[in-house]
Write an enzyme that holds these catalytic residues in place. Structure first.
Site, PDB file in Angstrom:
ATOM      1  N   GLY A 197      -3.447   5.590   4.369  1.00 11.25           N
ATOM      2  CA  GLY A 197      -3.677   5.461   2.927  1.00 11.25           C
ATOM      3  C   GLY A 197      -2.388   5.684   2.158  1.00 11.25           C
ATOM      4  N   GLY A 257      -7.167   0.107   2.358  1.00  5.98           N
ATOM      5  CA  GLY A 257      -5.731   0.100   2.704  1.00  5.98           C
ATOM      6  C   GLY A 257      -5.409   0.885   3.955  1.00  5.98           C
ATOM      7  N   ASP A 281      -2.256   0.389  17.638  1.00 14.14           N
ATOM      8  CA  ASP A 281      -1.633   1.291  16.667  1.00 14.14           C
ATOM      9  C   ASP A 281      -1.614   2.726  17.234  1.00 14.14           C
ATOM     10  OD1 ASP A 281      -0.754   1.838  13.736  1.00 14.14           O
ATOM     11  OD2 ASP A 281      -2.399   3.246  14.083  1.00 14.14           O
ATOM     12  N   THR A 297       0.835  -1.202   0.000  1.00  8.69           N
ATOM     13  CA  THR A 297       0.000   0.000   0.000  1.00  8.69           C
ATOM     14  C   THR A 297       0.874   1.257   0.000  1.00  8.69           C
ATOM     15  OG1 THR A 297      -1.698  -1.187   1.219  1.00  8.69           O
ATOM     16  CG2 THR A 297      -1.849   1.216   1.231  1.00  8.69           C
ATOM     17  N   VAL A 298       1.728   1.381   1.014  1.00  7.68           N
ATOM     18  CA  VAL A 298       2.528   2.607   1.143  1.00  7.68           C
ATOM     19  C   VAL A 298       3.687   2.607   0.139  1.00  7.68           C
ATOM     20  CG1 VAL A 298       3.855   4.066   2.712  1.00  7.68           C
ATOM     21  CG2 VAL A 298       1.892   2.791   3.583  1.00  7.68           C
ATOM     22  N   LYS A 343       5.512   2.372  12.897  1.00  7.42           N
ATOM     23  CA  LYS A 343       5.334   2.827  14.298  1.00  7.42           C
ATOM     24  C   LYS A 343       5.435   1.691  15.300  1.00  7.42           C
ATOM     25  CE  LYS A 343       1.398   2.225  12.015  1.00  7.42           C
ATOM     26  NZ  LYS A 343       0.697   2.698  10.875  1.00  7.42           N
ATOM     27  N   LYS A 367       1.584   5.242  18.317  1.00  8.50           N
ATOM     28  CA  LYS A 367       1.725   6.618  17.820  1.00  8.50           C
ATOM     29  C   LYS A 367       1.776   7.641  18.961  1.00  8.50           C
ATOM     30  CE  LYS A 367      -0.544   5.565  13.446  1.00  8.50           C
ATOM     31  NZ  LYS A 367      -1.850   5.437  12.789  1.00  8.50           N
ATOM     32  N   ILE A 417       0.366  14.012   7.910  1.00  9.11           N
ATOM     33  CA  ILE A 417       0.510  15.252   8.703  1.00  9.11           C
ATOM     34  C   ILE A 417       1.948  15.362   9.232  1.00  9.11           C
ATOM     35  CG2 ILE A 417      -0.307  16.501  10.733  1.00  9.11           C
ATOM     36  CD1 ILE A 417      -2.870  14.841  10.648  1.00  9.11           C
ATOM     37  N   GLY A 437      -0.104   9.617   9.375  1.00  7.85           N
ATOM     38  CA  GLY A 437      -0.019   9.580   7.910  1.00  7.85           C
ATOM     39  C   GLY A 437       0.684  10.791   7.334  1.00  7.85           C
TER      40      GLY A 437
HETATM   41  P1  NDP Z   1       1.487  -3.813   3.033  1.00  7.85           P
HETATM   42  O1  NDP Z   1       1.180  -5.107   3.699  1.00  7.85           O
HETATM   43  O2  NDP Z   1       0.565  -3.266   2.021  1.00  7.85           O
HETATM   44  O3  NDP Z   1       2.929  -3.914   2.348  1.00  7.85           O
HETATM   45  C1  NDP Z   1       4.005  -4.619   2.923  1.00  7.85           C
HETATM   46  C2  NDP Z   1       5.056  -4.822   1.866  1.00  7.85           C
HETATM   47  O4  NDP Z   1       6.164  -5.498   2.426  1.00  7.85           O
HETATM   48  C3  NDP Z   1       4.573  -5.676   0.678  1.00  7.85           C
HETATM   49  O5  NDP Z   1       4.989  -5.079  -0.523  1.00  7.85           O
HETATM   50  C4  NDP Z   1       5.310  -7.001   0.874  1.00  7.85           C
HETATM   51  O6  NDP Z   1       5.614  -7.649  -0.338  1.00  7.85           O
HETATM   52  C5  NDP Z   1       6.585  -6.521   1.517  1.00  7.85           C
HETATM   53  N1  NDP Z   1       7.281  -7.560   2.265  1.00  7.85           N
HETATM   54  C6  NDP Z   1       6.817  -8.319   3.274  1.00  7.85           C
HETATM   55  N2  NDP Z   1       7.786  -9.159   3.707  1.00  7.85           N
HETATM   56  C7  NDP Z   1       8.876  -8.904   2.950  1.00  7.85           C
HETATM   57  C8  NDP Z   1      10.164  -9.438   2.885  1.00  7.85           C
HETATM   58  N3  NDP Z   1      10.567 -10.430   3.701  1.00  7.85           N
HETATM   59  N4  NDP Z   1      11.042  -8.953   1.962  1.00  7.85           N
HETATM   60  C9  NDP Z   1      10.662  -7.958   1.114  1.00  7.85           C
HETATM   61  N5  NDP Z   1       9.427  -7.398   1.134  1.00  7.85           N
HETATM   62  C10 NDP Z   1       8.561  -7.878   2.033  1.00  7.85           C
HETATM   63  O7  NDP Z   1       1.714  -2.771   4.219  1.00  7.85           O
HETATM   64  P2  NDP Z   1       1.522  -1.187   4.177  1.00  7.85           P
HETATM   65  O8  NDP Z   1       2.141  -0.644   2.950  1.00  7.85           O
HETATM   66  O9  NDP Z   1       0.122  -0.845   4.504  1.00  7.85           O
HETATM   67  O10 NDP Z   1       2.383  -0.751   5.467  1.00  7.85           O
HETATM   68  C11 NDP Z   1       3.786  -0.629   5.428  1.00  7.85           C
HETATM   69  C12 NDP Z   1       4.253   0.101   6.677  1.00  7.85           C
HETATM   70  O11 NDP Z   1       3.706   1.412   6.690  1.00  7.85           O
HETATM   71  C13 NDP Z   1       3.812  -0.532   8.008  1.00  7.85           C
HETATM   72  O12 NDP Z   1       4.807  -0.331   8.968  1.00  7.85           O
HETATM   73  C14 NDP Z   1       2.571   0.258   8.363  1.00  7.85           C
HETATM   74  O13 NDP Z   1       2.312   0.257   9.757  1.00  7.85           O
HETATM   75  C15 NDP Z   1       2.988   1.629   7.903  1.00  7.85           C
HETATM   76  N6  NDP Z   1       1.920   2.574   7.622  1.00  7.85           N
HETATM   77  C16 NDP Z   1       0.862   2.185   6.851  1.00  7.85           C
HETATM   78  C17 NDP Z   1      -0.126   3.092   6.516  1.00  7.85           C
HETATM   79  C18 NDP Z   1      -1.288   2.717   5.674  1.00  7.85           C
HETATM   80  O14 NDP Z   1      -2.180   3.568   5.500  1.00  7.85           O
HETATM   81  N7  NDP Z   1      -1.353   1.514   5.107  1.00  7.85           N
HETATM   82  C19 NDP Z   1      -0.045   4.480   6.993  1.00  7.85           C
HETATM   83  C20 NDP Z   1       1.111   4.794   7.804  1.00  7.85           C
HETATM   84  C21 NDP Z   1       2.052   3.850   8.102  1.00  7.85           C
HETATM   85  P3  NDP Z   1       4.436  -8.174  -1.339  1.00  7.85           P
HETATM   86  O15 NDP Z   1       3.830  -6.930  -1.900  1.00  7.85           O
HETATM   87  O16 NDP Z   1       5.143  -8.960  -2.373  1.00  7.85           O
HETATM   88  O17 NDP Z   1       3.511  -8.974  -0.466  1.00  7.85           O
HETATM   89  N1  HSE Z   2      -3.659   1.526  10.321  1.00  9.76           N
HETATM   90  C1  HSE Z   2      -3.222   2.852  10.498  1.00  9.76           C
HETATM   91  C2  HSE Z   2      -4.429   3.754  10.707  1.00  9.76           C
HETATM   92  C3  HSE Z   2      -2.444   3.303   9.285  1.00  9.76           C
HETATM   93  O1  HSE Z   2      -5.551   3.314  10.434  1.00  9.76           O
HETATM   94  O2  HSE Z   2      -4.266   4.875  11.166  1.00  9.76           O
HETATM   95  C4  HSE Z   2      -1.805   4.652   9.445  1.00  9.76           C
HETATM   96  O3  HSE Z   2      -0.805   4.647  10.400  1.00  9.76           O
END
Ligand code: NDP
Ligand code: HSE
Length: 435
Positions: A305, A187, A201, A13-14, A105, A205, A136, A134
């Site tokens: 997001g 997401g 979570d 997602t991110v 986090k 934070k 901000i 996110g």
């Molecule tokens: P996702 O689950 O969407 O993405 C995780 C990614 O990590 C995927 O691309 C996955 O690969 C990859 N991955 C997992 N294991 C491995 C590995 N061993 N080697 C290489 N790549 C790996 O998570 P998000 O993007 O939602 O979240 C990422 C981070 O951002 C987290 O720490 C989350 O807390 C934080 N965050 C998320 C927000 C949100 O709105 N979603 C907002 C703020 C922070 P593959 O795609 O192939 O499965």
């Molecule tokens: N799961 C978290 C939320 C993502 O809903 O705020 C952003 O950190």
């Protein structure tokens, strides 16, 4: 123009949001920074996983060590999440002297001091703007913009998923489970979403914000944490009648008196409708920051997001690139432990107001029995409300309670729960007046 090479671990997602934003505005960033940012490698778990935005296939690898060990990569962006393999990845990158940018986090909250020590040891920096609220820029604001302030209080709606769920439950009378499924599709939610729903979570934070604000690392075990599972539509409706909105609030508040400390907590809270935080809806987050010099300030924006979070990640990348441009010196340390002996006040010591909903038999003497228990605990009732019902039936009894210590309130409610006329477990939600 100087070129800074980026490696990213995680393209979900991110991660895919960061790549997309860089494709869109990377040229603009270069013009603004005087540094060309170039992606060299992006590690994912599986090439074929569907992604919100496409990532160039020629950049992808399934071996994260290729990112960390590539001598041409200057900045490593960790967007995997969790406290397991992500910790190994971050420590490995820092050990190579590479600056790390993370949105994780959970990792920071659990292992912050160890990660900061590793960064200091290798002379690298660790940036984490995207870890709280996110898009901000709250970390940078606390650390740099408000460096001249102490922080009597920070109140934050810091979890987008919970705020999205509570907002839709209130606006549409929607069911918890349906709305949660939507938050996952969009997401917003963590994997698993219990991290959001049970308040962890938000705990991570508010712990990070409290640590920056109060100069000692807030041990997450000491942060009183409640989630939103038990919030029902009934409580939303009664709160509305009384002029309040229910929000999951992270609180970091200085406590003075005989036992000074900092309240650091997360719980569903009744907020007066007139307060600005009551109008923060959907996935939006907000932080109400009170500085002793600056006064009251408010930060508002999307708290989760792919795009909003990407904006914060790229702002860290920009800072890290400017550090490199200026000789690689760490300009602002990731965290400075400037206060010795800081203390998180246990919840039992915290004084607050309360909303209480009881399910009681509608018969003479019931309110008197309940009032007697509160009176013997020296707890004052500020108002009582009971919808009309038939004598002998079970009915909701709503009480608003004056300021009282949490310990006294907990004990009084335990006694009330044992009264034969009280039918279900009492519901207690704290009330915040932001004074
Ligand atoms: P996702 O689950 O969407 O993405 C995780 C990614 O990590 C995927 O691309 C996955 O690969 C990859 N991955 C997992 N294991 C491995 C590995 N061993 N080697 C290489 N790549 C790996 O998570 P998000 O993007 O939602 O979240 C990422 C981070 O951002 C987290 O720490 C989350 O807390 C934080 N965050 C998320 C927000 C949100 O709105 N979603 C907002 C703020 C922070 P593959 O795609 O192939 O499965
Ligand atoms: N799961 C978290 C939320 C993502 O809903 O705020 C952003 O950190």
């Amino acid at each position: 123009m100087q070129q800074v090479n980026l490696g990213m671990i995680g393209g979900g997602t991110v991660g895919s949001g960061v790549f997309h934003a860089w494709e869109k505005n990377g040229g603009l960033m270069a013009a603004r920074l005087g540094v060309q940012l170039v992606f060299r490698k992006i590690a994912v778990k599986s090439f074929d996983e569907p992604r919100p935005y496409p990532i160039a296939r020629n950049l992808m690898t399934t071996d994260w060590q290729e990112v960390v060990n590539d001598p041409e990569i200057h900045i490593v962006i960790e967007l995997v999440g969790g406290t397991g393999i992500a910790k190994t990845m971050v420590l490995a990158a820092l050990a190579q002297g590479k600056t790390v940018v993370t949105a994780n986090k959970a990792l920071l909250s659990t292992h912050g001091p160890e990660l900061f020590a590793a960064a200091a040891k290798s002379g690298a920096n660790l940036y984490y703007e995207a870890s709280v609220c996110g898009g901000i820029p709250i970390i940078k604001s606390l650390r740099e913009g408000f460096v001249a302030n102490q922080f009597p209080a920070i109140y934050g709606i810091v979890n987008g998923t919970c705020n999205y769920i509570l907002s839709r439950m209130k606006a549409e009378g929607a069911e918890f489970a349906d709305v949660l499924a939507d938050a996952q599709k969009l997401g917003y939610a963590e994997t698993p979403p219990d991290l959001d729903i049970d308040g962890y979570d938000a705990q991570h934070k508010i712990g990070i914000l409290a640590s920056l604000a109060h100069g000692f690392w807030a041990d997450h075990h000491a942060i009183h944490t409640e989630g939103i599972r038990e919030i029902s539509k009934v409580d939303m409706q009664f709160a509305e009648k009384l002029g309040y909105t229910i929000k999951l609030l992270g609180i970091a508040k200085q406590i003075s008196g005989k036992k000074p400390g900092v309240q650091v907590s997360v719980y569903p809270t009744l907020i007066p409708n007139a307060h600005v935080l009551a109008s923060v809806n959907g996935v939006f987050n907000a932080c109400f920051v009170r500085g002793d010099i600056v006064g009251d300030t408010l930060f508002y924006g999307r708290g989760a997001g792919k795009d909003a979070t990407a904006s914060a990640v790229l702002s860290d990348v920009a800072d890290a690139a400017l550090d490199l441009k200026n000789g690689g010196k760490v300009r602002v340390a990731p965290f400075v432990a400037c206060v010795k002996g800081g203390r998180i006040a246990p919840m039992d010591e915290i004084v607050s107001r309360y909303y209480v909903r009881l399910c009681v038999l509608d018969k003479p003497g019931v309110i008197a029995k309940i009032a007697a228990i509160f009176a013997s605990a020296k707890i004052g009732i500020s108002s009582v409300f009971q919808p009309e019902s038939q004598t002998g039936a079970s009915v909701a009894l709503i009480l608003m309670i004056h300021d009282a210590p949490n310990a006294a309130m907990r004990k009084a409610l335990a006694k009330i729960a044992k009264l034969p006329v009280v039918k279900n477990k009492p519901v207690m939600i704290r009330v915040e007046n932001f004074e």
